[in-house]
Design an enzyme around this catalytic site. Sequence first.
Site, short mmCIF file in Angstrom:
data_model
loop_
_atom_site.label_atom_id
_atom_site.label_comp_id
_atom_site.label_asym_id
_atom_site.label_seq_id
_atom_site.Cartn_x
_atom_site.Cartn_y
_atom_site.Cartn_z
N HIS A 171 1.75 -24.76 -9.83
CA HIS A 171 0.83 -23.78 -9.24
C HIS A 171 1.26 -22.36 -9.55
O HIS A 171 0.95 -21.44 -8.79
CB HIS A 171 0.68 -23.98 -7.73
CG HIS A 171 -0.06 -25.23 -7.36
ND1 HIS A 171 -1.39 -25.43 -7.67
CD2 HIS A 171 0.36 -26.37 -6.74
CE1 HIS A 171 -1.76 -26.61 -7.24
NE2 HIS A 171 -0.72 -27.21 -6.67
N ASP A 176 1.61 -23.89 -15.44
CA ASP A 176 0.41 -24.73 -15.52
C ASP A 176 -0.24 -24.63 -16.89
O ASP A 176 -0.80 -25.62 -17.39
CB ASP A 176 -0.58 -24.32 -14.43
CG ASP A 176 -0.12 -24.75 -13.04
OD1 ASP A 176 1.03 -25.22 -12.92
OD2 ASP A 176 -0.90 -24.61 -12.08
#
Length: 572
Positions: A171, A176
Amino acid sequence: METRPRPDQAQLAFDELGTPLRDTTFVVFDLETTGTKPGPDGITEIGAVKVRAGQVLGEFATLVNPGTPIPPQIVELTGITQAMVYDAPRIERVLPAFLEFIGGAVLVAHNSGFDTSFMKAACEGHGYVWPRPTVVCTVKLARRVIPREEARSYRLSSLSMLLGARTRPTHRALDDARATTDVLHALLERVGNLGVHTVEELIDYLPDVTPAQRRKRNLAADLPSRPGVYLFKGPRDEVLYVGTARDLRRRVRTYFTGSESRGRIREMVALAERVDAIECAHSLEAEIRELRLIAAHRPAYNRRSKNPHHGWWISLTDEAFPRLSVVRLPRAGTLGPFRSQADARTAAETLADASGLRTCTQRISATSASGTPCVLAELGRCGAPCAGRQTVAEYSPAVEAARGLIAGHDGRPLHLAAARLEEMSARRHYEQAARHRDELAGLVRAVGRAHRQAALASVAELIAAAPDGNGGWELSVIRYGRLASAGVARRGVPPMPVVESLVAAGETVLPGDGPLRGAPGEEVGILLRWLARPGTRLVRTTRPWAEPAAVAGWQSWLARVADARSLEHVAG
Protein backbone atom coordinates in the site's frame (compact mmCIF):
# COMPACT_ATOMS: atom_id res chain seq x y z
CA MET A 1 -0.64 -24.61 -60.40
CA GLU A 2 -0.33 -21.44 -58.34
CA THR A 3 -2.10 -21.56 -55.00
CA ARG A 4 -3.34 -18.31 -53.54
CA PRO A 5 -3.46 -18.01 -49.76
CA ARG A 6 -6.86 -17.74 -48.18
CA PRO A 7 -7.66 -14.31 -46.69
CA ASP A 8 -7.18 -15.62 -43.18
CA GLN A 9 -3.73 -16.97 -44.18
CA ALA A 10 -2.53 -13.95 -46.14
CA GLN A 11 0.57 -12.18 -44.92
CA LEU A 12 -0.30 -9.11 -42.87
CA ALA A 13 0.66 -5.64 -44.00
CA PHE A 14 3.08 -3.69 -41.85
CA ASP A 15 0.35 -1.43 -40.47
CA GLU A 16 -1.55 -4.52 -39.30
CA LEU A 17 1.41 -6.05 -37.48
CA GLY A 18 1.19 -3.47 -34.72
CA THR A 19 3.78 -2.71 -32.07
CA PRO A 20 5.55 -5.83 -30.73
CA LEU A 21 5.25 -6.18 -26.96
CA ARG A 22 9.02 -6.66 -26.70
CA ASP A 23 9.54 -3.22 -28.26
CA THR A 24 6.84 -1.47 -26.23
CA THR A 25 7.67 0.86 -23.37
CA PHE A 26 5.32 0.37 -20.43
CA VAL A 27 4.95 2.67 -17.45
CA VAL A 28 3.42 0.77 -14.54
CA PHE A 29 2.12 3.19 -11.93
CA ASP A 30 0.21 3.30 -8.67
CA LEU A 31 -1.30 6.06 -6.54
CA GLU A 32 -2.09 6.49 -2.89
CA THR A 33 -4.95 8.89 -2.22
CA THR A 34 -7.03 10.42 0.56
CA GLY A 35 -10.20 8.68 -0.65
CA THR A 36 -12.04 7.17 -3.59
CA LYS A 37 -13.52 10.24 -5.30
CA PRO A 38 -11.32 11.75 -8.05
CA GLY A 39 -10.71 15.48 -7.93
CA PRO A 40 -8.05 18.09 -8.65
CA ASP A 41 -6.38 17.15 -5.34
CA GLY A 42 -6.35 14.13 -3.07
CA ILE A 43 -3.25 12.24 -4.30
CA THR A 44 -0.72 11.56 -1.53
CA GLU A 45 1.90 9.47 -3.38
CA ILE A 46 2.85 8.47 -6.92
CA GLY A 47 5.06 5.53 -7.82
CA ALA A 48 5.90 4.40 -11.36
CA VAL A 49 8.25 1.95 -13.09
CA LYS A 50 9.24 2.32 -16.74
CA VAL A 51 10.10 -1.00 -18.44
CA ARG A 52 10.80 -2.35 -21.91
CA ALA A 53 11.63 -5.94 -22.90
CA GLY A 54 11.63 -6.90 -19.23
CA GLN A 55 14.29 -4.33 -18.31
CA VAL A 56 13.68 -1.47 -15.89
CA LEU A 57 14.47 1.85 -17.61
CA GLY A 58 13.65 4.13 -14.72
CA GLU A 59 11.51 4.76 -11.68
CA PHE A 60 9.43 7.70 -10.49
CA ALA A 61 8.44 8.15 -6.85
CA THR A 62 7.28 11.10 -4.78
CA LEU A 63 5.02 11.95 -1.89
CA VAL A 64 2.40 14.59 -2.69
CA ASN A 65 0.82 17.15 -0.38
CA PRO A 66 -2.91 16.58 -1.05
CA GLY A 67 -3.94 19.95 0.32
CA THR A 68 -6.54 18.22 2.52
CA PRO A 69 -6.38 16.20 5.75
CA ILE A 70 -5.60 12.50 5.36
CA PRO A 71 -8.38 10.41 6.99
CA PRO A 72 -7.24 8.21 9.91
CA GLN A 73 -8.26 5.00 8.13
CA ILE A 74 -6.08 5.95 5.15
CA VAL A 75 -3.16 6.68 7.48
CA GLU A 76 -3.62 3.23 9.04
CA LEU A 77 -3.79 1.56 5.61
CA THR A 78 -0.84 3.29 3.89
CA GLY A 79 1.25 4.57 6.78
CA ILE A 80 1.38 7.99 5.08
CA THR A 81 0.80 10.66 7.73
CA GLN A 82 0.09 14.37 7.53
CA ALA A 83 3.60 15.09 8.78
CA MET A 84 5.14 13.03 5.95
CA VAL A 85 3.43 15.11 3.24
CA TYR A 86 3.75 18.48 4.97
CA ASP A 87 6.85 19.51 2.97
CA ALA A 88 5.96 17.42 -0.12
CA PRO A 89 5.19 19.22 -3.41
CA ARG A 90 1.59 19.84 -4.45
CA ILE A 91 0.23 17.84 -7.37
CA GLU A 92 0.42 20.81 -9.79
CA ARG A 93 4.22 20.82 -9.31
CA VAL A 94 4.48 17.04 -9.74
CA LEU A 95 2.33 16.70 -12.87
CA PRO A 96 4.81 18.13 -15.42
CA ALA A 97 7.53 15.66 -14.40
CA PHE A 98 5.10 12.72 -14.30
CA LEU A 99 3.59 13.55 -17.71
CA GLU A 100 7.09 13.73 -19.16
CA PHE A 101 7.97 10.37 -17.55
CA ILE A 102 4.98 8.59 -19.15
CA GLY A 103 5.35 10.30 -22.55
CA GLY A 104 4.92 7.84 -25.44
CA ALA A 105 4.46 4.83 -23.16
CA VAL A 106 1.60 2.40 -22.59
CA LEU A 107 0.22 2.96 -19.07
CA VAL A 108 -0.39 -0.01 -16.82
CA ALA A 109 -2.14 -0.08 -13.44
CA HIS A 110 -3.95 -2.57 -11.26
CA ASN A 111 -7.59 -1.47 -11.47
CA SER A 112 -6.48 1.22 -13.90
CA GLY A 113 -9.83 3.04 -13.90
CA PHE A 114 -9.21 4.24 -10.34
CA ASP A 115 -5.66 5.51 -10.90
CA THR A 116 -6.26 7.10 -14.31
CA SER A 117 -9.43 8.85 -13.11
CA PHE A 118 -7.42 10.60 -10.37
CA MET A 119 -4.70 11.62 -12.84
CA LYS A 120 -7.25 12.92 -15.36
CA ALA A 121 -9.02 14.93 -12.65
CA ALA A 122 -5.70 16.36 -11.45
CA CYS A 123 -4.76 17.41 -14.99
CA GLU A 124 -8.15 19.01 -15.64
CA GLY A 125 -8.13 20.77 -12.29
CA HIS A 126 -4.69 22.32 -12.76
CA GLY A 127 -4.68 23.19 -16.46
CA TYR A 128 -2.75 20.24 -17.91
CA VAL A 129 -3.80 18.12 -20.88
CA TRP A 130 -4.17 14.42 -20.15
CA PRO A 131 -2.35 12.71 -23.06
CA ARG A 132 -4.91 9.88 -23.36
CA PRO A 133 -2.37 7.05 -23.57
CA THR A 134 -3.18 3.42 -24.24
CA VAL A 135 -3.98 1.87 -20.86
CA VAL A 136 -3.71 -1.78 -19.79
CA CYS A 137 -5.50 -2.91 -16.64
CA THR A 138 -3.81 -5.89 -14.98
CA VAL A 139 -7.06 -6.79 -13.20
CA LYS A 140 -8.89 -7.18 -16.52
CA LEU A 141 -5.95 -8.98 -18.08
CA ALA A 142 -5.66 -11.36 -15.13
CA ARG A 143 -9.38 -12.19 -15.28
CA ARG A 144 -8.95 -12.99 -18.96
CA VAL A 145 -5.84 -15.12 -18.49
CA ILE A 146 -6.18 -16.81 -15.11
CA PRO A 147 -9.28 -18.95 -14.47
CA ARG A 148 -11.18 -18.57 -11.21
CA GLU A 149 -10.22 -22.04 -10.04
CA GLU A 150 -6.55 -21.02 -10.15
CA ALA A 151 -6.94 -17.59 -8.58
CA ARG A 152 -9.27 -17.20 -5.65
CA SER A 153 -8.87 -13.41 -5.84
CA TYR A 154 -7.58 -10.92 -8.39
CA ARG A 155 -6.31 -8.50 -5.76
CA LEU A 156 -2.74 -7.37 -6.28
CA SER A 157 -1.56 -9.12 -3.13
CA SER A 158 -3.06 -12.45 -4.23
CA LEU A 159 -1.76 -12.22 -7.81
CA SER A 160 1.74 -11.24 -6.70
CA MET A 161 1.91 -14.40 -4.56
CA LEU A 162 0.37 -16.63 -7.23
CA LEU A 163 2.67 -15.36 -10.00
CA GLY A 164 5.84 -15.21 -7.90
CA ALA A 165 6.38 -11.45 -7.91
CA ARG A 166 9.71 -10.36 -6.49
CA THR A 167 8.10 -7.41 -4.70
CA ARG A 168 5.13 -7.70 -2.37
CA PRO A 169 2.57 -4.85 -2.33
CA THR A 170 2.58 -2.72 0.82
CA HIS A 171 0.00 0.00 0.00
CA ARG A 172 2.90 2.30 -0.82
CA ALA A 173 2.94 3.54 -4.39
CA LEU A 174 6.41 2.47 -5.59
CA ASP A 175 6.26 -0.98 -3.97
CA ASP A 176 2.82 -1.59 -5.48
CA ALA A 177 4.03 -0.37 -8.90
CA ARG A 178 6.98 -2.78 -8.71
CA ALA A 179 4.68 -5.65 -7.73
CA THR A 180 2.31 -4.78 -10.59
CA THR A 181 5.28 -4.79 -12.99
CA ASP A 182 6.13 -8.37 -12.01
CA VAL A 183 2.46 -9.36 -12.38
CA LEU A 184 2.34 -7.72 -15.82
CA HIS A 185 5.39 -9.65 -17.05
CA ALA A 186 3.94 -12.93 -15.82
CA LEU A 187 0.63 -12.22 -17.56
CA LEU A 188 2.38 -11.25 -20.81
CA GLU A 189 4.21 -14.58 -20.79
CA ARG A 190 0.87 -16.37 -20.62
CA VAL A 191 -0.80 -14.40 -23.39
CA GLY A 192 2.32 -14.81 -25.54
CA ASN A 193 1.71 -18.55 -25.52
CA LEU A 194 -1.78 -17.81 -26.87
CA GLY A 195 -0.48 -15.85 -29.87
CA VAL A 196 -0.74 -12.32 -28.46
CA HIS A 197 2.47 -10.57 -29.49
CA THR A 198 1.59 -6.90 -30.11
CA VAL A 199 0.02 -4.08 -28.11
CA GLU A 200 -2.93 -4.03 -30.50
CA GLU A 201 -3.50 -7.76 -30.04
CA LEU A 202 -3.21 -7.34 -26.27
CA ILE A 203 -5.90 -4.64 -26.21
CA ASP A 204 -8.00 -6.74 -28.57
CA TYR A 205 -7.61 -9.72 -26.25
CA LEU A 206 -9.11 -8.00 -23.21
CA PRO A 207 -12.41 -9.51 -22.07
CA ASP A 208 -14.69 -6.67 -23.09
CA VAL A 209 -14.17 -7.51 -26.77
CA THR A 210 -16.72 -10.06 -27.93
CA PRO A 211 -15.75 -12.72 -30.51
CA ALA A 212 -18.34 -11.26 -32.89
CA GLN A 213 -16.78 -7.81 -32.55
CA ARG A 214 -13.31 -9.22 -33.14
CA ARG A 215 -14.41 -11.16 -36.24
CA LYS A 216 -15.63 -7.97 -37.89
CA ARG A 217 -12.08 -6.63 -38.24
CA ASN A 218 -12.23 -7.79 -41.85
CA LEU A 219 -14.65 -4.91 -42.57
CA ALA A 220 -11.63 -2.60 -42.47
CA ALA A 221 -9.41 -4.81 -44.63
CA ASP A 222 -9.94 -2.97 -47.93
CA LEU A 223 -10.05 0.59 -46.60
CA PRO A 224 -7.27 2.97 -47.68
CA SER A 225 -4.77 4.52 -45.29
CA ARG A 226 -5.89 7.98 -46.33
CA PRO A 227 -7.90 10.82 -44.74
CA GLY A 228 -11.60 10.64 -45.33
CA VAL A 229 -15.06 9.74 -44.06
CA TYR A 230 -16.31 6.26 -43.17
CA LEU A 231 -19.90 5.05 -43.04
CA PHE A 232 -20.98 1.96 -41.08
CA LYS A 233 -23.95 0.39 -42.85
CA GLY A 234 -26.53 -2.04 -41.50
CA PRO A 235 -28.28 -5.10 -42.93
CA ARG A 236 -30.73 -2.97 -44.98
CA ASP A 237 -27.90 -0.80 -46.29
CA GLU A 238 -28.95 1.97 -43.89
CA VAL A 239 -26.25 4.30 -42.58
CA LEU A 240 -25.71 3.55 -38.90
CA TYR A 241 -22.81 5.86 -38.13
CA VAL A 242 -20.60 8.41 -39.90
CA GLY A 243 -17.11 9.36 -38.74
CA THR A 244 -13.94 11.01 -39.98
CA ALA A 245 -10.30 9.91 -39.84
CA ARG A 246 -6.82 10.91 -40.92
CA ASP A 247 -6.14 7.23 -41.62
CA LEU A 248 -9.38 5.45 -42.55
CA ARG A 249 -8.09 1.90 -42.22
CA ARG A 250 -6.42 2.39 -38.86
CA ARG A 251 -9.34 4.32 -37.37
CA VAL A 252 -12.00 1.82 -38.42
CA ARG A 253 -9.96 -1.08 -37.05
CA THR A 254 -10.10 0.47 -33.57
CA TYR A 255 -13.85 -0.20 -33.49
CA PHE A 256 -13.11 -3.91 -33.28
CA THR A 257 -10.67 -3.75 -30.34
CA GLY A 258 -10.87 -3.13 -26.63
CA SER A 259 -10.07 0.54 -27.12
CA GLU A 260 -13.71 1.03 -28.16
CA SER A 261 -15.65 1.00 -24.88
CA ARG A 262 -18.73 3.10 -25.73
CA GLY A 263 -21.82 0.95 -25.30
CA ARG A 264 -23.84 2.56 -28.10
CA ILE A 265 -20.97 2.24 -30.57
CA ARG A 266 -20.36 -1.40 -29.71
CA GLU A 267 -24.06 -1.99 -30.32
CA MET A 268 -23.68 -0.24 -33.70
CA VAL A 269 -20.68 -2.41 -34.61
CA ALA A 270 -22.71 -5.54 -33.84
CA LEU A 271 -25.33 -4.41 -36.39
CA ALA A 272 -22.88 -3.30 -39.09
CA GLU A 273 -22.59 -5.38 -42.26
CA ARG A 274 -20.05 -3.26 -44.12
CA VAL A 275 -18.03 -0.05 -43.96
CA ASP A 276 -17.89 2.35 -46.92
CA ALA A 277 -15.23 5.04 -47.20
CA ILE A 278 -14.92 8.33 -49.06
CA GLU A 279 -11.34 9.50 -49.52
CA CYS A 280 -10.76 13.21 -49.00
CA ALA A 281 -7.96 15.55 -49.97
CA HIS A 282 -7.30 16.57 -46.38
CA SER A 283 -8.84 16.65 -42.91
CA LEU A 284 -10.92 19.80 -43.51
CA GLU A 285 -12.73 18.23 -46.43
CA ALA A 286 -13.31 15.11 -44.31
CA GLU A 287 -14.87 17.16 -41.50
CA ILE A 288 -17.20 18.98 -43.88
CA ARG A 289 -18.23 15.80 -45.69
CA GLU A 290 -18.91 14.12 -42.35
CA LEU A 291 -21.14 17.03 -41.33
CA ARG A 292 -23.10 16.92 -44.58
CA LEU A 293 -23.47 13.12 -44.59
CA ILE A 294 -24.80 13.14 -41.02
CA ALA A 295 -27.34 15.80 -42.00
CA ALA A 296 -28.35 13.81 -45.10
CA HIS A 297 -28.65 10.36 -43.52
CA ARG A 298 -29.40 11.22 -39.88
CA PRO A 299 -27.68 8.04 -38.62
CA ALA A 300 -29.18 6.54 -35.48
CA TYR A 301 -25.81 6.29 -33.69
CA ASN A 302 -24.53 9.82 -34.34
CA ARG A 303 -25.47 12.20 -31.56
CA ARG A 304 -24.59 15.55 -33.15
CA SER A 305 -24.99 17.56 -36.33
CA LYS A 306 -28.22 15.95 -37.54
CA ASN A 307 -29.90 19.36 -38.01
CA PRO A 308 -27.13 21.76 -39.05
CA HIS A 309 -29.59 24.46 -40.14
CA HIS A 310 -31.74 24.26 -37.00
CA GLY A 311 -30.04 26.75 -34.71
CA TRP A 312 -31.55 29.48 -32.56
CA TRP A 313 -31.33 33.19 -33.32
CA ILE A 314 -31.97 36.47 -31.52
CA SER A 315 -34.14 39.02 -33.31
CA LEU A 316 -35.79 42.35 -32.56
CA THR A 317 -39.57 42.10 -32.67
CA ASP A 318 -41.50 44.21 -35.17
CA GLU A 319 -43.29 46.51 -32.71
CA ALA A 320 -43.40 50.15 -31.84
CA PHE A 321 -41.35 49.34 -28.72
CA PRO A 322 -39.30 46.31 -29.84
CA ARG A 323 -37.90 43.67 -27.52
CA LEU A 324 -35.52 40.78 -28.20
CA SER A 325 -37.06 37.48 -29.20
CA VAL A 326 -35.57 34.00 -29.73
CA VAL A 327 -36.53 32.63 -33.15
CA ARG A 328 -35.79 29.58 -35.29
CA LEU A 329 -35.37 31.15 -38.73
CA PRO A 330 -32.65 33.72 -39.38
CA ARG A 331 -33.31 36.89 -41.30
CA ALA A 332 -31.59 40.22 -41.77
CA GLY A 333 -30.67 41.75 -38.42
CA THR A 334 -30.58 38.51 -36.39
CA LEU A 335 -27.79 37.33 -34.11
CA GLY A 336 -26.66 33.71 -33.99
CA PRO A 337 -26.76 30.85 -34.40
CA PHE A 338 -26.93 29.44 -30.89
CA ARG A 339 -26.85 25.70 -30.26
CA SER A 340 -29.71 25.71 -27.76
CA GLN A 341 -32.74 27.80 -26.99
CA ALA A 342 -31.48 28.28 -23.43
CA ASP A 343 -28.17 29.76 -24.67
CA ALA A 344 -30.05 32.12 -26.98
CA ARG A 345 -32.40 33.25 -24.18
CA THR A 346 -29.52 33.95 -21.81
CA ALA A 347 -27.73 36.01 -24.45
CA ALA A 348 -30.94 37.88 -25.30
CA GLU A 349 -31.57 38.77 -21.66
CA THR A 350 -27.99 39.97 -21.22
CA LEU A 351 -28.14 42.05 -24.41
CA ALA A 352 -31.48 43.55 -23.39
CA ASP A 353 -30.08 44.50 -19.99
CA ALA A 354 -26.95 46.01 -21.58
CA SER A 355 -28.94 47.98 -24.18
CA GLY A 356 -31.85 49.10 -22.02
CA LEU A 357 -34.48 47.19 -23.97
CA ARG A 358 -37.64 46.03 -22.31
CA THR A 359 -37.90 42.33 -21.45
CA CYS A 360 -41.59 41.95 -20.61
CA THR A 361 -43.88 40.26 -23.13
CA GLN A 362 -46.67 42.83 -22.69
CA ARG A 363 -47.51 44.16 -26.16
CA ILE A 364 -47.30 47.96 -26.25
CA SER A 365 -48.55 49.91 -29.26
CA ALA A 366 -47.43 53.28 -30.52
CA THR A 367 -50.50 54.86 -28.96
CA SER A 368 -48.89 54.50 -25.51
CA ALA A 369 -46.05 56.76 -26.52
CA SER A 370 -47.43 59.55 -24.35
CA GLY A 371 -45.68 58.04 -21.38
CA THR A 372 -48.77 56.39 -19.88
CA PRO A 373 -47.66 53.40 -17.77
CA CYS A 374 -48.27 49.98 -19.32
CA VAL A 375 -50.62 47.43 -17.77
CA LEU A 376 -47.86 45.73 -15.82
CA ALA A 377 -46.65 49.03 -14.38
CA GLU A 378 -50.19 50.01 -13.37
CA LEU A 379 -50.52 46.71 -11.48
CA GLY A 380 -47.27 47.42 -9.70
CA ARG A 381 -45.60 44.35 -11.19
CA CYS A 382 -42.95 46.18 -13.18
CA GLY A 383 -40.82 49.05 -11.99
CA ALA A 384 -38.31 49.10 -14.85
CA PRO A 385 -38.07 52.21 -17.11
CA CYS A 386 -39.25 50.47 -20.27
CA ALA A 387 -41.59 51.27 -23.15
CA GLY A 388 -44.60 51.70 -20.90
CA ARG A 389 -42.93 54.74 -19.28
CA GLN A 390 -41.20 56.20 -22.35
CA THR A 391 -42.01 57.80 -25.66
CA VAL A 392 -40.89 56.21 -28.90
CA ALA A 393 -38.15 58.83 -29.22
CA GLU A 394 -36.89 58.12 -25.70
CA TYR A 395 -36.87 54.36 -26.33
CA SER A 396 -35.26 54.41 -29.80
CA PRO A 397 -31.62 54.86 -28.59
CA ALA A 398 -31.86 51.49 -26.80
CA VAL A 399 -33.21 49.89 -29.97
CA GLU A 400 -30.47 51.41 -32.12
CA ALA A 401 -27.78 50.33 -29.63
CA ALA A 402 -28.99 46.72 -29.72
CA ARG A 403 -29.37 46.79 -33.50
CA GLY A 404 -25.89 48.28 -33.86
CA LEU A 405 -24.30 45.57 -31.72
CA ILE A 406 -26.07 42.83 -33.69
CA ALA A 407 -24.86 44.41 -36.94
CA GLY A 408 -21.34 44.80 -35.58
CA HIS A 409 -20.77 48.55 -35.70
CA ASP A 410 -21.77 49.62 -32.18
CA GLY A 411 -20.11 48.22 -29.09
CA ARG A 412 -21.65 50.65 -26.60
CA PRO A 413 -23.96 48.10 -24.92
CA LEU A 414 -20.96 45.95 -24.01
CA HIS A 415 -19.05 48.91 -22.58
CA LEU A 416 -22.10 50.02 -20.56
CA ALA A 417 -22.46 46.49 -19.18
CA ALA A 418 -18.75 46.42 -18.29
CA ALA A 419 -19.08 49.76 -16.49
CA ARG A 420 -22.01 48.38 -14.50
CA LEU A 421 -19.85 45.40 -13.60
CA GLU A 422 -17.12 47.69 -12.26
CA GLU A 423 -19.73 49.55 -10.22
CA MET A 424 -20.97 46.29 -8.66
CA SER A 425 -17.41 45.32 -7.73
CA ALA A 426 -16.75 48.77 -6.24
CA ARG A 427 -19.82 48.33 -4.04
CA ARG A 428 -18.51 44.86 -3.02
CA HIS A 429 -21.49 43.07 -4.50
CA TYR A 430 -19.12 40.30 -5.52
CA GLU A 431 -21.56 37.44 -6.13
CA GLN A 432 -23.81 39.64 -8.26
CA ALA A 433 -20.76 40.97 -10.11
CA ALA A 434 -19.46 37.45 -10.82
CA ARG A 435 -22.82 36.41 -12.25
CA HIS A 436 -23.03 39.56 -14.36
CA ARG A 437 -19.42 39.04 -15.50
CA ASP A 438 -20.09 35.49 -16.69
CA GLU A 439 -23.26 36.55 -18.52
CA LEU A 440 -21.41 39.41 -20.22
CA ALA A 441 -18.53 37.13 -21.20
CA GLY A 442 -21.02 34.72 -22.78
CA LEU A 443 -22.58 37.57 -24.75
CA VAL A 444 -19.18 38.86 -25.93
CA ARG A 445 -18.21 35.39 -27.15
CA ALA A 446 -21.56 34.87 -28.86
CA VAL A 447 -21.47 38.24 -30.62
CA GLY A 448 -17.85 37.74 -31.69
CA ARG A 449 -18.59 34.27 -33.03
CA ALA A 450 -21.67 35.50 -34.92
CA HIS A 451 -19.74 38.40 -36.46
CA ARG A 452 -16.85 36.17 -37.58
CA GLN A 453 -19.20 33.66 -39.16
CA ALA A 454 -21.27 36.32 -40.91
CA ALA A 455 -18.12 37.99 -42.25
CA LEU A 456 -16.87 34.75 -43.82
CA ALA A 457 -20.31 33.88 -45.20
CA SER A 458 -20.49 37.27 -46.94
CA VAL A 459 -17.44 36.54 -49.15
CA ALA A 460 -18.41 35.15 -52.55
CA GLU A 461 -15.15 33.23 -52.94
CA LEU A 462 -12.14 32.83 -50.70
CA ILE A 463 -9.18 30.55 -51.46
CA ALA A 464 -6.80 29.53 -48.68
CA ALA A 465 -3.77 27.27 -48.30
CA ALA A 466 -2.44 25.55 -45.17
CA PRO A 467 0.90 23.73 -44.88
CA ASP A 468 0.50 19.94 -44.97
CA GLY A 469 3.55 19.29 -42.80
CA ASN A 470 5.57 17.75 -45.63
CA GLY A 471 6.45 20.81 -47.67
CA GLY A 472 3.18 20.90 -49.60
CA TRP A 473 -0.14 22.73 -49.30
CA GLU A 474 -3.70 21.83 -48.40
CA LEU A 475 -5.99 23.99 -50.55
CA SER A 476 -9.62 24.98 -50.02
CA VAL A 477 -12.09 27.03 -52.05
CA ILE A 478 -14.79 28.57 -49.83
CA ARG A 479 -17.90 30.19 -51.26
CA TYR A 480 -20.44 32.02 -49.10
CA GLY A 481 -19.39 30.07 -46.00
CA ARG A 482 -19.41 26.64 -47.63
CA LEU A 483 -16.55 24.45 -48.82
CA ALA A 484 -16.81 24.37 -52.60
CA SER A 485 -13.74 22.22 -53.37
CA ALA A 486 -10.56 20.92 -51.77
CA GLY A 487 -7.23 19.58 -52.97
CA VAL A 488 -3.53 19.30 -52.24
CA ALA A 489 -0.35 20.48 -53.91
CA ARG A 490 2.34 18.06 -52.80
CA ARG A 491 5.90 19.13 -52.21
CA GLY A 492 7.47 20.17 -55.49
CA VAL A 493 4.11 20.68 -57.26
CA PRO A 494 3.35 24.30 -58.28
CA PRO A 495 0.24 25.21 -56.25
CA MET A 496 -1.39 27.81 -58.50
CA PRO A 497 -2.36 25.43 -61.34
CA VAL A 498 -3.96 23.21 -58.70
CA VAL A 499 -5.80 26.23 -57.32
CA GLU A 500 -7.17 27.13 -60.75
CA SER A 501 -8.41 23.58 -61.35
CA LEU A 502 -10.12 23.56 -57.96
CA VAL A 503 -11.82 26.88 -58.72
CA ALA A 504 -13.03 25.60 -62.08
CA ALA A 505 -14.38 22.35 -60.63
CA GLY A 506 -15.77 23.82 -57.41
CA GLU A 507 -19.39 23.57 -56.36
CA THR A 508 -21.59 26.50 -57.37
CA VAL A 509 -23.00 28.14 -54.23
CA LEU A 510 -25.90 30.57 -54.43
CA PRO A 511 -26.21 32.85 -51.39
CA GLY A 512 -29.34 32.53 -49.30
CA ASP A 513 -31.02 34.75 -46.72
CA GLY A 514 -29.85 35.69 -43.26
CA PRO A 515 -26.45 36.61 -41.83
CA LEU A 516 -24.89 33.30 -42.96
CA ARG A 517 -26.33 33.49 -46.49
CA GLY A 518 -27.91 30.05 -46.05
CA ALA A 519 -24.74 28.28 -44.87
CA PRO A 520 -25.01 25.95 -41.83
CA GLY A 521 -23.45 27.59 -38.77
CA GLU A 522 -21.52 24.46 -37.85
CA GLU A 523 -19.89 24.28 -41.29
CA VAL A 524 -18.91 27.96 -41.15
CA GLY A 525 -17.44 27.36 -37.69
CA ILE A 526 -15.31 24.45 -38.96
CA LEU A 527 -14.01 26.59 -41.82
CA LEU A 528 -13.14 29.44 -39.44
CA ARG A 529 -11.16 27.12 -37.17
CA TRP A 530 -9.22 25.80 -40.17
CA LEU A 531 -8.50 29.31 -41.44
CA ALA A 532 -7.23 30.31 -37.98
CA ARG A 533 -4.66 27.49 -37.85
CA PRO A 534 -1.02 28.67 -37.70
CA GLY A 535 0.51 28.94 -41.15
CA THR A 536 -2.75 29.16 -43.09
CA ARG A 537 -2.57 31.79 -45.85
CA LEU A 538 -5.13 33.54 -48.02
CA VAL A 539 -4.47 32.99 -51.71
CA ARG A 540 -7.12 35.41 -52.90
CA THR A 541 -10.65 36.63 -52.20
CA THR A 542 -13.33 38.32 -54.29
CA ARG A 543 -13.61 41.06 -51.66
CA PRO A 544 -11.66 41.96 -48.50
CA TRP A 545 -12.43 39.60 -45.64
CA ALA A 546 -12.91 41.79 -42.55
CA GLU A 547 -14.73 41.29 -39.28
CA PRO A 548 -16.93 43.95 -37.57
CA ALA A 549 -15.19 45.94 -34.86
CA ALA A 550 -17.90 45.90 -32.18
CA VAL A 551 -16.10 43.28 -30.07
CA ALA A 552 -12.58 44.16 -31.15
CA GLY A 553 -10.27 44.51 -28.18
CA TRP A 554 -12.33 42.29 -25.89
CA GLN A 555 -10.02 39.27 -26.10
CA SER A 556 -7.79 40.48 -23.27
CA TRP A 557 -10.88 41.06 -21.10
CA LEU A 558 -12.11 37.52 -21.86
CA ALA A 559 -8.67 36.17 -20.91
CA ARG A 560 -8.89 37.97 -17.55
CA VAL A 561 -12.35 36.49 -17.00
CA ALA A 562 -11.00 33.00 -17.71
CA ASP A 563 -8.15 33.56 -15.23
CA ALA A 564 -10.59 34.80 -12.58
CA ARG A 565 -12.85 31.76 -13.06
CA SER A 566 -9.85 29.44 -12.72
CA LEU A 567 -8.85 31.08 -9.45
CA GLU A 568 -12.43 30.82 -8.18
CA HIS A 569 -12.49 27.13 -9.10
CA VAL A 570 -9.27 26.48 -7.18
CA ALA A 571 -10.44 28.50 -4.19
CA GLY A 572 -13.82 26.77 -4.21
